[in-house]
Design a protein around this motif. Structure first.
Motif, PDB file in Angstrom:
ATOM      1  N   GLN A  44       0.824  -1.210   0.000  1.00  0.00           N
ATOM      2  CA  GLN A  44       0.000   0.000   0.000  1.00  0.00           C
ATOM      3  C   GLN A  44       0.860   1.262   0.000  1.00  0.00           C
ATOM      4  N   ASP A  67      -5.148   7.618   3.216  1.00  0.00           N
ATOM      5  CA  ASP A  67      -4.485   6.630   2.346  1.00  0.00           C
ATOM      6  C   ASP A  67      -5.169   6.435   0.988  1.00  0.00           C
ATOM      7  N   ASN A  94      -7.464   4.725   0.059  1.00  0.00           N
ATOM      8  CA  ASN A  94      -7.845   3.352  -0.298  1.00  0.00           C
ATOM      9  C   ASN A  94      -9.340   3.187  -0.539  1.00  0.00           C
ATOM     10  N   SER A 151      -2.546  -0.332  -4.124  1.00  0.00           N
ATOM     11  CA  SER A 151      -3.701   0.388  -3.571  1.00  0.00           C
ATOM     12  C   SER A 151      -4.004   1.642  -4.387  1.00  0.00           C
ATOM     13  N   ASN A 152      -5.115   2.280  -4.051  1.00  0.00           N
ATOM     14  CA  ASN A 152      -5.461   3.564  -4.659  1.00  0.00           C
ATOM     15  C   ASN A 152      -4.538   4.661  -4.149  1.00  0.00           C
ATOM     16  N   TYR A 153      -4.232   5.600  -5.019  1.00  0.00           N
ATOM     17  CA  TYR A 153      -3.394   6.743  -4.652  1.00  0.00           C
ATOM     18  C   TYR A 153      -3.927   7.974  -5.379  1.00  0.00           C
ATOM     19  N   ASP A 208       0.719   9.155  -2.134  1.00  0.00           N
ATOM     20  CA  ASP A 208      -0.144   8.296  -1.325  1.00  0.00           C
ATOM     21  C   ASP A 208       0.187   8.566   0.147  1.00  0.00           C
ATOM     22  N   ASN A 209      -0.709   8.125   1.021  1.00  0.00           N
ATOM     23  CA  ASN A 209      -0.464   8.111   2.471  1.00  0.00           C
ATOM     24  C   ASN A 209      -0.015   9.470   3.021  1.00  0.00           C
TER      25      ASN A 209
HETATM   26 CA   LIG Z   1      -3.249   4.064  -0.943  1.00  0.00          CA
END
Ligand SMILES: [Ca+2]
Ligand SMILES: [Ca+2]
Length: 263
Positions: A46, A62, A64, A104-106, A219-220
């Motif tokens: 992730q 995140d 997600n 994961s999604n970003y 991301d994150n």
């Molecule tokens: Ca993510």
């Protein structure tokens, strides 16, 4: 970076430094690290998370869920709708702390469609998993409508570069990419921590933008509330399990924090 320039400074820099300080009392720093795996689940697919994710007062986004948050502590919006900049999942996602592929999604940002993050409180720290770096990736930190500081990919290069140049992200010879042994250019990835060196540098709005071609993948995002200096080296970062165990004894936790900070 300003501090390092000053302390290693040559005479010629002294004049520049005094001009800068006359112009502004502000000093705003950044550091690049590998980041860590998801500190709550241990997941390594992730992207990289902030080493400060579990520090009290930190909020992490995140992406997600597949959306940007539009309510709550950090409200995200797009300057031009979200027609091209968007949350997505593809090969350009920032890689993990040990270079792992991020499935994961970003958040992806393109030129002409900035992402604006309005914060409910003042911050003294913003950390981001910055990946597949291109020339023209730009962060701007504001306090109200006043620009505190901007950073671009070039600033990272000049400070020594990114943590990882990933074969998952082939690129071209430009800011943020480095030539590897096989003759290909790999784009920079890493966890980049931006933080205030004094109360004059706190911020409550962040704009993520791209100048020129290529996308800006992150991301994150981690946000730390604060109205004064963020001390990167002495902020204590308890283990996640320790935080859970101390939920009911906040006073003890605070005392421990103060003790560490004053040590
Ligand atoms: Ca993510
Ligand atoms: Ca990119």
């Amino acid at each position: 970076m300003q501090l390092r320039q000053f302390t290693t400074g040559i005479a010629a820099l002294a004049a520049i430094a005094s001009v800068l300080s006359a112009n502004s009392a502000q000093a705003f720093s950044f550091k690049v690290t590998d980041g860590v795996a998801n500190p709550w689940t241990g997941a390594t697919n992730q992207g990289a998370y902030s080493e400060f994710s579990t520090l009290a007062g930190t909020t992490t986004v995140d992406f997600n869920s597949g959306q940007v948050p539009t309510t709550g502590f950090a409200k995200y919006s797009f300057s031009n709708g979200n027609s091209n900049s968007s949350v997505r999942s593809d090969m350009w996602a920032p890689v993990g702390a040990e270079g792992e592929k991020n499935t994961s999604n970003y958040l992806e940002v393109f030129q002409g469609n900035n992402v604006i993050i309005n914060l409910a409180k003042s911050l003294n720290y913003f950390g981001i998993n910055w990946g597949a770096a291109h020339t023209g990736n730009t962060y701007s930190f504001y306090n109200g409508n006043t620009l505190v500081k901007s950073f671009t990919t070039k600033d990272i290069d000049q400070a020594g570069g990114f943590a990882t140049y990933s074969a998952l992200h082939p690129g071209s010879n430009e800011d943020g990419a480095q030539r590897q042994q096989n003759g290909s250019y790999y784009q920079g990835n890493g966890y980049v921590h931006f933080y205030a060196d004094s109360a004059a540098d706190i911020f409550n709005k962040i704009v993520i933008s791209q100048a020129g071609g290529g996308g800006f993948e992150t991301d994150n995002h981690s946000f730390h509330e604060g109205t004064g200096k963020f001390d990167f080296d002495t902020e204590s970062v308890p283990e996640p399990g320790l935080v859970m165990g101390l939920v009911g004894v906040g006073g003890f936790f605070l005392r421990q924090r103060r003790r560490v900070k004053s040590a």
